[in-house]
Design a protein around this motif. Structure first.
Motif, mmCIF file in Angstrom:
data_model
loop_
_atom_site.group_PDB
_atom_site.id
_atom_site.type_symbol
_atom_site.label_atom_id
_atom_site.label_comp_id
_atom_site.label_asym_id
_atom_site.label_seq_id
_atom_site.Cartn_x
_atom_site.Cartn_y
_atom_site.Cartn_z
ATOM 1 N N VAL A 115 -0.086 -0.062 3.487
ATOM 2 C CA VAL A 115 -1.100 -0.082 2.635
ATOM 3 C C VAL A 115 -0.778 0.918 1.354
ATOM 4 O O VAL A 115 -0.342 2.011 1.661
ATOM 5 C CB VAL A 115 -2.507 0.346 3.017
ATOM 6 C CG1 VAL A 115 -3.419 0.626 2.016
ATOM 7 C CG2 VAL A 115 -3.264 -0.606 4.040
ATOM 8 N N HIS A 274 -2.337 -6.304 4.585
ATOM 9 C CA HIS A 274 -3.649 -5.927 3.732
ATOM 10 C C HIS A 274 -3.224 -6.633 2.369
ATOM 11 O O HIS A 274 -1.781 -6.594 1.962
ATOM 12 C CB HIS A 274 -3.692 -4.611 3.762
ATOM 13 C CG HIS A 274 -4.974 -4.027 3.023
ATOM 14 N ND1 HIS A 274 -4.733 -3.954 1.542
ATOM 15 C CD2 HIS A 274 -6.117 -3.983 3.172
ATOM 16 C CE1 HIS A 274 -6.106 -3.378 0.938
ATOM 17 N NE2 HIS A 274 -6.816 -3.492 1.973
ATOM 18 N N ASP A 277 -0.478 -4.388 0.306
ATOM 19 C CA ASP A 277 0.924 -3.758 1.230
ATOM 20 C C ASP A 277 1.724 -3.661 0.451
ATOM 21 O O ASP A 277 1.859 -3.589 -0.919
ATOM 22 C CB ASP A 277 0.935 -4.957 2.363
ATOM 23 C CG ASP A 277 1.278 -6.276 1.918
ATOM 24 O OD1 ASP A 277 1.577 -6.412 0.529
ATOM 25 O OD2 ASP A 277 1.657 -7.217 2.769
#
Length: 298
Positions: A115, A274, A277
């Motif tokens: 992330v 995510h 990312d």
């Protein structure tokens, strides 16, 4: 999740360390820094271990949060990924596409979650607004003004704790606040097909024009040298739904970092990447590098 902190600078002290220490679902395991005395001071403040050896920290944790200059971050993040550690990273991921790609490739090959902390994507009001506008669609154009007064009028002195940052002085607004603007525009308007134009303004100010895959265009004005009276953030979208303006993003940073930690935990637990990312961080780096090349060629 046991998580270690890499970095001891202002951002580590004011954002990462308090967020990790106050998060109920992670174990803040320790701190490593390029200055051992600073690592010890920060670690002592939170009652955690100061590590002299980064590999020793990596051996003791499940994940790392990185608060270091971009290219220092990129090398250590790739190293952590190869050690099987999940990654909470800062923007920009790197200042060259090659180094950013090394992080994204290492994370993908190791199967670790990543992330990248783009502030607006983890503040409650702005995150909700971005999702709402992306679902609405039909946007014709976007305008982002990300104007900071870190070096007002080009002054080399500033009260900001970030003013001493060598990479910010070298790379300027394009690389410091440019990632923030792109993190808002790209999920709404689509990826950038190309940077159509890039032009300098006063101080380190740059103006960009982007064409997006969704058919819209956008303009970006980015600066770290704006007068304090002119500083601020505006993002405006115009399309078939009318006009939408990004809400105030003044929420404190520690809760936003805590949400990023939650996002990392979810990505690590589910295996679903995510939206912010390392691959997204790489794409942002590629766009900024394209803009930089246009500016250099002028």
């Amino acid at each position: 999740m046991r998580i270690g902190l890499l970095g001891t600078g202002p951002w580590a002290r004011m954002a990462h360390a308090p967020a990790l220490a106050g998060h109920g679902a992670v174990d803040f395991a320790g701190v490593w820094g390029r200055r051992p005395d600073a690592a010890k001071e920060l670690a002592d403040r939170y009652g955690v271990r100061a590590y002299d050896d980064v590999d020793e920290l990596l051996a003791d944790v499940d994940a790392v949060a990185v608060a270091l200059p971009p290219d220092v971050q990129a090398d250590l993040a790739a190293r952590a990924a190869r050690a099987g550690r999940h990654l909470l990273l800062d923007k920009p991921l790197a200042v060259t596409p090659g180094r950013a790609r090394a992080v994204a490739d290492a994370a993908r090959e190791a199967g670790v979650a990543s992330v990248v902390f783009f502030t607006s994507r983890f503040q409650a009001a702005t995150e909700a607004w971005i999702a709402e506008q992306a679902a609405t669609g039909g946007w014709f154009t976007g305008r982002a003004q990300w104007l900071a007064a870190l070096f007002p009028g080009g002054a080399r002195t500033s009260d900001s704790p970030f003013a001493a940052s060598a990479w910010r002085r070298e790379k300027g607004a394009l690389w410091d606040v440019g990632p923030h603007a792109l993190s808002v525009l790209l999920p709404v308007l689509g990826d950038a097909l190309r940077v159509s134009a890039a032009a300098p303004g006063p101080g380190d100010t740059v103006h960009l024009v982007l064409e997006h895959t969704g058919g819209a265009s956008s303009t970006l004005a980015l600066s770290l040298t704006a007068p304090p009276e002119a500083a601020g953030v505006t993002v405006e979208l115009r399309g078939t739904a009318g006009v939408a303006v990004l809400p105030d993003g003044s929420e404190a940073v520690v809760p936003a970092v805590s949400r990023a930690v939650d996002a990392l935990r979810e990505a690590a637990g589910t295996g679903r990447p995510h939206a912010c990312d390392a691959a997204f961080g790489l794409r942002v780096t590629e766009i900024l590098a394209e803009a930089e090349a246009l500016l250099t060629a002028r």
